[in-house]
Write an enzyme that holds these catalytic residues in place. Sequence first.
Site, PDB file in Angstrom:
ATOM      1  CB  THR A   1      79.225  57.363  66.222  1.00  0.00           C
ATOM      2  OG1 THR A   1      79.591  57.907  64.954  1.00  0.00           O
ATOM      3  CG2 THR A   1      78.536  58.432  67.040  1.00  0.00           C
ATOM      4  CD  GLU A   2      83.218  55.347  72.153  1.00  0.00           C
ATOM      5  OE1 GLU A   2      83.221  56.051  73.187  1.00  0.00           O
ATOM      6  OE2 GLU A   2      84.062  54.462  71.910  1.00  0.00           O
TER       7      GLU A   2
ATOM      8  N   GLY B   1      79.830  61.588  69.471  1.00  0.00           N
ATOM      9  CA  GLY B   1      79.460  62.174  68.194  1.00  0.00           C
ATOM     10  C   GLY B   1      80.618  62.147  67.216  1.00  0.00           C
ATOM     11  CB  SER B   2      81.698  64.589  64.681  1.00  0.00           C
ATOM     12  OG  SER B   2      80.504  64.422  63.939  1.00  0.00           O
TER      13      SER B   2
ATOM     14  CB  ILE C   1      76.725  50.493  64.272  1.00  0.00           C
ATOM     15  CG1 ILE C   1      77.435  51.142  65.474  1.00  0.00           C
ATOM     16  CG2 ILE C   1      77.680  49.675  63.425  1.00  0.00           C
ATOM     17  CD1 ILE C   1      78.433  52.218  65.105  1.00  0.00           C
ATOM     18  CB  THR C   2      74.720  51.736  58.761  1.00  0.00           C
ATOM     19  OG1 THR C   2      74.314  53.082  59.070  1.00  0.00           O
ATOM     20  CG2 THR C   2      73.894  51.237  57.583  1.00  0.00           C
TER      21      THR C   2
ATOM     22  CD  GLU D   1      91.809  61.037  52.462  1.00  0.00           C
ATOM     23  OE1 GLU D   1      92.636  61.733  53.087  1.00  0.00           O
ATOM     24  OE2 GLU D   1      92.112  60.360  51.466  1.00  0.00           O
TER      25      GLU D   1
ATOM     26  CB  ILE E   1      58.229  72.088  42.149  1.00  0.00           C
ATOM     27  CG1 ILE E   1      59.278  73.195  41.964  1.00  0.00           C
ATOM     28  CG2 ILE E   1      57.666  71.651  40.797  1.00  0.00           C
ATOM     29  CD1 ILE E   1      60.538  72.751  41.261  1.00  0.00           C
TER      30      ILE E   1
ATOM     31  CD  GLU F   1      81.261  57.984  56.525  1.00  0.00           C
ATOM     32  OE1 GLU F   1      82.033  57.130  56.096  1.00  0.00           O
ATOM     33  OE2 GLU F   1      80.218  57.669  57.133  1.00  0.00           O
TER      34      GLU F   1
END
Length: 417
Positions: free
Chosen positions: A156-157, A161-162, A187-188, A272, A369, A395
């Site tokens: 990603t930049e 985005g996507s 970036i994880t 994938e 709840i 992703e």
Amino acid sequence: MQRGRSLASAAPVRQDERRDPGRVPLRTEGEPVFELSDEELAVVELVRDWVDREVKPVAPELEHADRYPEALIEQMKQMGIFGLAIGEPWNEAGVSAACYAAVTEELARGWMSLAGAMGGHSVVAKLIATFGTEQQQEHYLARMATGEVRATMALTEPGGGSDLQALRTTARAEGDHYVVNGAKTWITNARRSQLIALLCRTDPQADPPHRGISILLVEHGAGLAVSRDLPKLGYKGVESCELAFTDFRAPRSALLGAEEGRGFAQMMRGLEIGRIQVASRALGVGRAALEDALRYAQERQSFGRQIWEHQSVGNYLADMATALTAARQLVQYAARCYDSGRRCDMEAGMAKLFASETAMTIALNAIRIHGGYGYSTEFDVERYFRDAPLMIVGEGTNEIQRNVIVKELVRRNLVAS
């Protein structure tokens, strides 16, 4: 069971020893939901026990402090979790995509950030195992299996985005090197990973544009700066950073595979398994929220009855369990498609779309709840509600997933003109 026990040593679980799911909809009428071997079921059981014993007691404190889970990551290395997506000859403890998805669900049930710590790493491992040169495979995969080398993706930049085809990061060939310039974001594990699969343009003039995109396997060095950690609603503990490349030099051997211009297709295949992994994280978050809600609905009483007996609450629980079970079946189906070796971008997209939306709904209903307590940081359901949106946008956003699904759906069902 010892802390950090290796998954390779997991003993097969006999049918009569498999635990009654009780509080979780993992099995229906005694029939396994997972179509796994006994050895792989044992791996899932081992991780489940580790999560219950080591992760869940400390996750709330680590998450609220936004502190990196160093000790838990080390235990994951010792157990072999970082090698689950890597098979022989580099790792004897590799598992099927279906088992990998089940393990990811267990990790995310304890704390979604732990599943994130191995998500991109697994995608990069699959990229190298599938498309890498023999030298790249030998250099990285055995060390990635142990967690000695951890990897991340840089896709990603800031302005893209996507839309991966719109990327602006370039890698210009210059002698025996590529000279890289550009920026990446979200970036994880950017600071703690030793290896980065960088999506970049090696031919900015290519037409169509995707033919000019390649993947470089780069390591930290001069010209690469991790500029800042991005603040986040959830997904705490692991860093998500911006990267800046300024005349960064990578050797020509860093090109994934032997030919430029293959990076977009390579990454689409990698995504994938990435989307199956994100869908599995959603399952884990949804399952944790359902477990907590089901427990609370039996402990809390109002008007002289346990609150699950009130139809409005009981209906929530019934719908939550039904949707989660359906989502798990869809994720496992996508994983089996991936294991078959055939294209599964539609199946992975469906799994990611449905599971992430399901997790968001379950997390919200778990707060309903719990009532006022669901809004308190003393209860974990508020964390699930903050973590769940990541799977909707990560992703590839769910809007992108719908585009992927319908394009492939039409491709597989073309009407003759």
